[in-house]
Write an enzyme that holds these catalytic residues in place. Sequence first.
Site, PDB file in Angstrom:
ATOM      1  N   MET A 188      58.452  36.535  34.241  1.00 41.15           N
ATOM      2  CA  MET A 188      59.243  37.284  34.866  1.00 41.15           C
ATOM      3  C   MET A 188      60.680  36.705  35.070  1.00 41.15           C
ATOM      4  SD  MET A 188      56.843  37.121  38.459  1.00 41.15           S
ATOM      5  CE  MET A 188      57.903  37.816  39.801  1.00 41.15           C
ATOM      6  N   HIS A 189      61.632  37.213  35.803  1.00 40.93           N
ATOM      7  CA  HIS A 189      62.867  36.722  36.182  1.00 40.93           C
ATOM      8  C   HIS A 189      64.084  36.897  34.614  1.00 40.93           C
ATOM      9  CE1 HIS A 189      61.032  34.872  39.424  1.00 40.93           C
ATOM     10  NE2 HIS A 189      60.501  34.090  38.580  1.00 40.93           N
ATOM     11  N   ASP A 242      53.809  38.514  35.901  1.00 46.11           N
ATOM     12  CA  ASP A 242      52.821  37.760  35.491  1.00 46.11           C
ATOM     13  C   ASP A 242      51.853  37.302  36.310  1.00 46.11           C
ATOM     14  OD1 ASP A 242      54.522  35.720  36.176  1.00 46.11           O
ATOM     15  OD2 ASP A 242      54.371  34.802  34.055  1.00 46.11           O
TER      16      ASP A 242
END
Length: 485
Positions: free
Chosen positions: A78-79, A237
């Site tokens: 992520m991110h 995830d």
Amino acid sequence: MLYIGIDLGTSAVKLLLMDQDGKIHKIVSKEYPLYFPKPGWSEQSPEDWWKQTRGGIKELTAECDKSQIAGIGFGGQMHGLVILDKNDEVIRPAILWNDGRTVKETNYLNEVIGKERLSECTANIAFAGFTAPKILWLKENEPDNFAKIDKIMLPKDYLAYRLSGCFCTDYSDASGTLLLNVKNRCWSKEMMKICDVREEQLPALFESYEVVGGIKTEFAEEFGFTINVKIVAGAGDNAAAAVGTGTVGEGGCNISLGTSGTIFISSKDFRVDENNALHSFDHADGGYHLMGCMLSAASCNKWWMEEILKTEEFDKEQENITKLGENQIFYLPYLMGERSPHNDPDARAMFIGMSMDTGREEMTQAVLEGVAFGLRDSLEVARSLNIPIRRTKICGGGAKSQLWKKIIANVMNLKVDVIESEEGPGYGGAMLAAVGCGEYENVQAAAEKMIKVVDTIDPDMELVAKYEEKYQKFRQIYPAVKGLF
């Protein structure tokens, strides 16, 4: 029918082939490099992801009946910030979730824009790993690259874009950008203004189980698939891993004892705690979830065993630990600072309570208990929001320890369920693909069919009472020593 789950991790892409009943037929893993151009920076090349995924799909499906492949779903780190120009060329390497360059931008968001305003817009506060601070960093430090941006996307969504041509993301992954209005499932106009981005630069939003498009003809031919293969949005995830453990619906819970530790709590209704101690994100099942993340979980035990005791016989060190709930030693599990619920990068680990008769068993036990207490801190925040939590799944390397699972069950006062298969985000991605292709009515129905519990550790009420007393002492230690950090 067959479904492919693609888990785009930080060190490798892991691809999984699953049938409609949840049986795993094959798993393939393909590694790629991680770049550290400056201290604290962490980057990867999206082209590396695509190259390894493309090769991985061919290897995964080499021996199966390719006409049976119906859908592809994703789980992913992520991110990360992936940016494309108007020619769909990647402008610069992706800035990853574990990149630490955005301290200044994170402080600006939390202190100048203000945590209260951020929470109103997104249900969350800023962390250095989130996407919005990265965008602000790019604008300040690489203005030429910032000016070229045509598309902003998250790591797994780059793969979906290459496969389908659809510029999309899902709500769970979008929640970690600090650009999404989590409650209302839409991009936040105020956050777009703060970050100086336009909505057309952001991907279309989908539920994790929704079909975003079909596979491009050129790749259907390259892989030997039919042109009817559907590309499903997938999830970040943690949300994908939660689907893969059956942590869906109201009051679902999963504890991960990996290098870091997470407690993931699914909910049908939107909730956010008043201090933003937990992440409040959209879930891949169409509902919401809260997540607490501690930065050092199984890594605390690894550090204690390998660096201090100089042993790799983890099981042997736990053999003589029998007096649960009676240990007088406490351990704060903050080797690398702490995320949830303290959000204190300066916090550090410590032992307290040793005496002349303290031995290695008591110290080892304190480490296991300290991690359990740290996770309970996040559980207590969720309980304060009236989410009914009665049992939890458990996964991760630390979950191999029967003793640790018993400690968790009694510290948390929860039944702890061990599941048959632990394939995390890739399995969740394949399950989402099966739902998207109509194999199951919804994510919960898929989880009920596929996720099998093989063992349950029940709390012992006598131990629960002892650990309750210990936990109340544990929670006083951090506030007492915070000033020393």
